[in-house]
Design a protein around this motif. Structure first.
Motif, PDB file in Angstrom:
ATOM      1  N   MET A 179      -5.518  -9.682   9.119  1.00  0.00           N
ATOM      2  CA  MET A 179      -6.110  -9.392  10.587  1.00  0.00           C
ATOM      3  C   MET A 179      -7.329  -8.819  10.838  1.00  0.00           C
ATOM      4  SD  MET A 179      -1.701  -9.673  12.190  1.00  0.00           S
ATOM      5  CE  MET A 179      -1.596  -8.688  10.147  1.00  0.00           C
ATOM      6  N   ILE A 180      -8.118  -8.048  10.002  1.00  0.00           N
ATOM      7  CA  ILE A 180      -9.053  -7.398  10.399  1.00  0.00           C
ATOM      8  C   ILE A 180     -10.275  -7.841   9.644  1.00  0.00           C
ATOM      9  CG2 ILE A 180      -7.668  -5.212  10.251  1.00  0.00           C
ATOM     10  CD1 ILE A 180      -8.325  -5.048   7.318  1.00  0.00           C
ATOM     11  N   GLU A 181     -11.739  -7.134   9.994  1.00  0.00           N
ATOM     12  CA  GLU A 181     -12.758  -8.169   8.792  1.00  0.00           C
ATOM     13  C   GLU A 181     -13.483  -6.449   8.708  1.00  0.00           C
ATOM     14  OE1 GLU A 181     -13.563 -10.582   8.058  1.00  0.00           O
ATOM     15  OE2 GLU A 181     -12.571 -12.261   9.080  1.00  0.00           O
ATOM     16  N   VAL A 182     -14.514  -6.522   7.978  1.00  0.00           N
ATOM     17  CA  VAL A 182     -15.180  -5.491   7.242  1.00  0.00           C
ATOM     18  C   VAL A 182     -15.957  -5.259   8.454  1.00  0.00           C
ATOM     19  CG1 VAL A 182     -17.116  -5.017   5.782  1.00  0.00           C
ATOM     20  CG2 VAL A 182     -15.426  -6.201   4.595  1.00  0.00           C
ATOM     21  N   GLY A 183     -16.014  -3.169   8.474  1.00  0.00           N
ATOM     22  CA  GLY A 183     -16.689  -3.349   9.490  1.00  0.00           C
ATOM     23  C   GLY A 183     -16.514  -2.564  11.015  1.00  0.00           C
ATOM     24  N   ALA A 184     -14.606  -3.236  10.879  1.00  0.00           N
ATOM     25  CA  ALA A 184     -13.602  -3.457  11.858  1.00  0.00           C
ATOM     26  C   ALA A 184     -13.436  -1.539  11.920  1.00  0.00           C
ATOM     27  CB  ALA A 184     -12.621  -4.191  11.861  1.00  0.00           C
ATOM     28  N   VAL A 185     -13.414  -1.190  13.329  1.00  0.00           N
ATOM     29  CA  VAL A 185     -12.603   0.116  13.448  1.00  0.00           C
ATOM     30  C   VAL A 185     -11.173  -0.341  13.317  1.00  0.00           C
ATOM     31  CG1 VAL A 185     -12.225   2.278  14.576  1.00  0.00           C
ATOM     32  CG2 VAL A 185     -15.046   1.590  14.371  1.00  0.00           C
ATOM     33  N   VAL A 186     -10.406   0.516  12.402  1.00  0.00           N
ATOM     34  CA  VAL A 186      -8.768   0.405  12.766  1.00  0.00           C
ATOM     35  C   VAL A 186      -8.326   2.314  13.020  1.00  0.00           C
ATOM     36  CG1 VAL A 186      -8.642  -0.973  11.210  1.00  0.00           C
ATOM     37  CG2 VAL A 186      -8.378   0.812   9.814  1.00  0.00           C
ATOM     38  N   ALA A 187      -6.903   1.832  13.846  1.00  0.00           N
ATOM     39  CA  ALA A 187      -6.267   3.472  14.466  1.00  0.00           C
ATOM     40  C   ALA A 187      -4.864   3.191  13.748  1.00  0.00           C
ATOM     41  CB  ALA A 187      -6.199   2.817  15.694  1.00  0.00           C
ATOM     42  N   PRO A 188      -4.183   4.435  13.520  1.00  0.00           N
ATOM     43  CA  PRO A 188      -3.000   4.248  13.592  1.00  0.00           C
ATOM     44  C   PRO A 188      -1.980   3.365  13.513  1.00  0.00           C
ATOM     45  CG  PRO A 188      -4.015   6.447  12.926  1.00  0.00           C
ATOM     46  CD  PRO A 188      -4.734   5.756  14.012  1.00  0.00           C
ATOM     47  N   GLY A 189      -0.890   2.393  13.328  1.00  0.00           N
ATOM     48  CA  GLY A 189      -0.314   1.766  13.614  1.00  0.00           C
ATOM     49  C   GLY A 189      -1.052   0.142  13.667  1.00  0.00           C
ATOM     50  N   THR A 190      -2.467  -0.246  13.711  1.00  0.00           N
ATOM     51  CA  THR A 190      -3.446  -1.538  13.363  1.00  0.00           C
ATOM     52  C   THR A 190      -2.797  -2.143  12.678  1.00  0.00           C
ATOM     53  OG1 THR A 190      -5.713  -0.312  14.392  1.00  0.00           O
ATOM     54  CG2 THR A 190      -5.597  -2.099  13.510  1.00  0.00           C
ATOM     55  N   GLN A 191      -2.133  -4.027  13.192  1.00  0.00           N
ATOM     56  CA  GLN A 191      -1.794  -4.555  12.072  1.00  0.00           C
ATOM     57  C   GLN A 191      -2.776  -4.881  11.188  1.00  0.00           C
ATOM     58  OE1 GLN A 191       1.256  -6.070  11.342  1.00  0.00           O
ATOM     59  NE2 GLN A 191       1.724  -4.425  13.241  1.00  0.00           N
ATOM     60  N   LEU A 192      -2.734  -5.546   9.840  1.00  0.00           N
ATOM     61  CA  LEU A 192      -4.222  -5.526   8.320  1.00  0.00           C
ATOM     62  C   LEU A 192      -3.813  -6.665   8.532  1.00  0.00           C
ATOM     63  CD1 LEU A 192      -4.126  -1.528   7.091  1.00  0.00           C
ATOM     64  CD2 LEU A 192      -5.873  -2.695   9.327  1.00  0.00           C
ATOM     65  N   PHE A 193      -2.522  -6.595   7.667  1.00  0.00           N
ATOM     66  CA  PHE A 193      -2.056  -7.986   6.259  1.00  0.00           C
ATOM     67  C   PHE A 193      -1.063  -8.408   7.175  1.00  0.00           C
ATOM     68  CE2 PHE A 193      -5.334  -5.428   4.346  1.00  0.00           C
ATOM     69  CZ  PHE A 193      -6.535  -6.360   3.813  1.00  0.00           C
TER      70      PHE A 193
END
Length: 354
Positions: A179-193
């Motif tokens: 659910m992410i791509e290189v360069g994406a900015v994530v915050a605590p709680g962001t769904q990754l895999f």
């Protein structure tokens, strides 16, 4: 005025007619009941012979497979995704690095925490030396120790955040979603895999009260799949609900070991085959034989010599589909009435419809 009177008269006439019809029907019903009660006629009933039969407890139920383990990984720190090491469908092991979040800010925070800790340690050493010569009080020394301890905890916290920059798998499984791509900015709680483990699955099924009574944790179960009809899978009961659901069925979970190719997938349909040891033959009668419900423990037995119905108390056992086990009160060769009981009482003449 005349119109109103006419309407009232019509209503009165209609109500009188309805009352007459209801009263007439009531009289006819009462005459029929009295006629049967006096024994002036026989009641048509259906009957069945009391037999001793073998009991088959085996049954099959259908359900759906669910992964034994399913995890959604979320970001614990803020940052920019710098690398992704897996794709959807990748097989991963416990500890595998899935992605990395830019740790530049985390490095700075960790270095600051390290410097603060080292200063607190040096301060504590000075206070301990001064306390030995009476230069500081006990309270000042205790405060220095507390500062050093707090600084150490903050350093450990920053070190953990730095370690968490590498997102690692905590299970063996397959990457089902990325659910992410290189360069994406994530915050605590962001769904990754989303990771799923299908080396073992759970077959979720529902059974009724009669079936659940014969099950226990650890029972072996044969598993069939319509998608792979030539393959057989094995499983064991790992969960039995203590409470029925809204449909009065009990949810059951069967742990199933997948094959080497992991052919079974979560979401597929499966069939659980529950087999039990051979049971001793028992006296069985149709469930409809009971006057009222099974819990009444009352049945009407046909007196073949007098062609009358006789009410008898019995002790019922297990309910086996459309049949009920009788523990006491009936013998082989007797005949029980299976329909028409609502019109019967003790000694009512009956005619058996074949």
């Amino acid at each position: 005025m005349k119109r109103t009177i006419t309407i009232i008269v019509v209503v009165i006439v209609v109500l009188a007619a309805i009352g007459y019809v209801l009263n007439n029907n009531k009289k006819k019903a009462q005459e029929t009941t009295d006629f049967i009660a006096k024994g002036s006629g026989s009641v048509a009933v259906k009957a069945a012979n009391v037999e001793r039969k073998e009991i088959d407890l085996d049954f099959t139920v259908n359900g759906t497979f669910a992964p034994n383990q399913e995890l959604n990984f979320s970001a614990e720190n803020s940052g920019r995704v710098s690398k992704i090491y897996v794709e959807e469908g990748s097989r991963v092991s416990k500890g595998t690095i899935l992605a990395r979040i830019d740790a530049e800010i985390l490095d700075t925070d960790r270095e600051t925490a390290e410097a603060t800790y080292q200063n607190a340690v040096r301060d504590l050493q000075r206070y301990e030396s001064s306390f030995a010569t009476g230069g500081v009080t006990q309270q000042q020394l205790d405060q220095a120790r507390l500062n050093a301890q707090n600084a150490k905890l903050r350093l450990q916290q920053q070190q953990k955040k730095l370690n968490d920059a590498n997102i690692r798998s905590s299970i063996n499984g397959i990457v089902n979603k990325k659910m992410i791509e290189v360069g994406a900015v994530v915050a605590p709680g962001t769904q990754l895999f989303e990771l799923v483990d299908v080396s073992k699955l759970k077959l979720k099924v529902n059974v009724n009260e009669n079936q659940v009574a014969n099950l226990k944790i650890g029972d072996a179960v044969q598993i069939l799949s319509s998608v792979f009809p030539d393959e057989k899978f094995s499983g064991k009961v790992t969960f039995i609900a203590a409470k029925a659901d809204e449909t009065l069925n009990f949810p059951i979970e069967v742990e199933v070991t997948n094959n080497v190719k992991n052919s079974l997938r979560a979401g597929m349909y499966g069939t659980a085959v529950f087999k039990f040891p051979k049971q001793a033959p028992a006296i069985l009668i149709p469930r409809t034989s009971f006057a009222g419900s099974v819990s009444s423990n009352e049945v009407y037995v046909l007196n073949k010599e007098k062609n009358i119905a006789e009410l008898r108390k019995v002790i019922s056992g297990r309910i086996l589909g459309e049949n009920v086990e009788i523990l006491d009160g009936l013998k082989e060769g007797e005949t029980v009435i299976t329909s028409g009981q609502i019109n019967l009482s003790e000694g009512t003449p009956v005619t058996v419809i074949k």
